[in-house]
Design an enzyme around this catalytic site. Sequence first.
Site, PDB file in Angstrom:
ATOM      1  N   SER A   1      -6.028  -8.710 -12.288  1.00  0.00           N
ATOM      2  CA  SER A   1      -6.583  -7.583 -13.048  1.00  0.00           C
ATOM      3  C   SER A   1      -5.493  -6.855 -13.826  1.00  0.00           C
ATOM      4  O   SER A   1      -5.696  -6.485 -14.993  1.00  0.00           O
ATOM      5  CB  SER A   1      -7.320  -6.611 -12.127  1.00  0.00           C
TER       6      SER A   1
ATOM      7  N   ASP B   1       1.133  -2.711  -9.489  1.00  0.00           N
ATOM      8  CA  ASP B   1       0.733  -3.946 -10.162  1.00  0.00           C
ATOM      9  C   ASP B   1       0.981  -3.867 -11.661  1.00  0.00           C
ATOM     10  O   ASP B   1       1.506  -4.798 -12.282  1.00  0.00           O
ATOM     11  CB  ASP B   1      -0.739  -4.240  -9.900  1.00  0.00           C
TER      12      ASP B   1
ATOM     13  N   TYR C   1     -10.283  -0.895   0.732  1.00  0.00           N
ATOM     14  CA  TYR C   1      -9.083  -0.367   0.045  1.00  0.00           C
ATOM     15  C   TYR C   1      -9.224   1.143  -0.115  1.00  0.00           C
ATOM     16  O   TYR C   1      -8.307   1.903   0.210  1.00  0.00           O
ATOM     17  CB  TYR C   1      -8.939  -1.057  -1.314  1.00  0.00           C
TER      18      TYR C   1
ATOM     19  N   HIS D   1       0.815  -1.218   0.000  1.00  0.00           N
ATOM     20  CA  HIS D   1       0.000   0.000   0.000  1.00  0.00           C
ATOM     21  C   HIS D   1       0.851   1.272   0.000  1.00  0.00           C
ATOM     22  O   HIS D   1       0.348   2.358   0.276  1.00  0.00           O
ATOM     23  CB  HIS D   1      -0.979   0.009   1.186  1.00  0.00           C
TER      24      HIS D   1
END
Length: 379
Positions: free
Chosen positions: A125, A169, A221, A27
Amino acid sequence: MTFHEVYGGEPDGVWAAPGRVNLIGEHTDYNDGFVLPLALPHTTRVHAARRDDGVLRLHSADSGAQTGDGVVRLRVDELEPAGAAGWAAYPAGVVWALRTAGLPVGGADLHFESTVPTGAGLSSSAALEVSTALALNDLHGLGQDPAGLARLCQRAENDFVGVPCGIMDQMASACCTEGHALFLDARELTWRQVPFDLAAEGLKLLVMDTRVKHELGEGEYAKRRAGCEEGARQLGVPALRDVPYERLDEELTRIATPEVRGLVRHIVSENRRVEDVIRLLDAGDTRGIGTVLTDGHASVRDDFRISCDELDLVVETANAAGALGARMTGGGFGGSAIVLVEDALTDKVTEAVDAAFDAAGYRRPRVFPALPGRGAHAE
């Protein structure tokens, strides 16, 4: 089904993009901080053919029960945020992001198949987005480099799908190289490839997918991101990356609420943990990173509050059975943990975790080694 069975022709090519596992730096990316992911050998592959009539057709071999032929049909000039549902929103969002950047995407027929586990915190994703972007980049001659495609994929997920993710990501999926971890500065978008050959040192990094995703995670999130932004506002800095670790305790006294205080403590200390891991790897002390991983888990559990009983059980049991270190990885509230272990202790640690899950009445986790793979590529 194959591309030919779905569309009646042959693709112009096949492109692949990997999922990722994050070694350390959870994060921190949307706080302009540091991360250290590596690409997995698990990939999303897209068989793709160019179209110039503005039609986008999408089909997934992995989307389960489908109505009709299972093909999602869209027009590229009519794409708008939230204009596609489910898995198809991700590739549709990529097309939208490319076009809003002024890039001439005319359409495509796309057929997807994937070995990236969904819901495991391994960025299925991002693999879907990046494989789409790379295929369209080549099919339509867009001339974008991997980092540029990653930024557009992040925009697709943020603004089209509506998930406020950071850049890690997509950058990992687009830019990692085989045998390395990617040390990324999420603010500057600078990076270097860090050699990460565990086998040469008699080590393994195990991914333990708990195969659970708690509903509590829905919307959490975004709450964590908003809380981090509130912390930065209270401290008068552009992002939590700008809070010096050496002054962390002093700075925390300026935070009004315990919840935000915990978020700030995690982000600032997690950035330091990434730097500590890099120093250890650069010094050749791979075993030494184990305690840093475990410290990171305590931080996401106690300060960021995104762990869960299953993840905690993996970490506690693996360490008690002789692992060098362990922590949850990914967004939290389920998904996967990583375990750094001596190769000779792999079976012992895995069996201990299985037994602990049996005793707790949980389904055993799916376990596989994280082998640093290559980023997105044409096959």
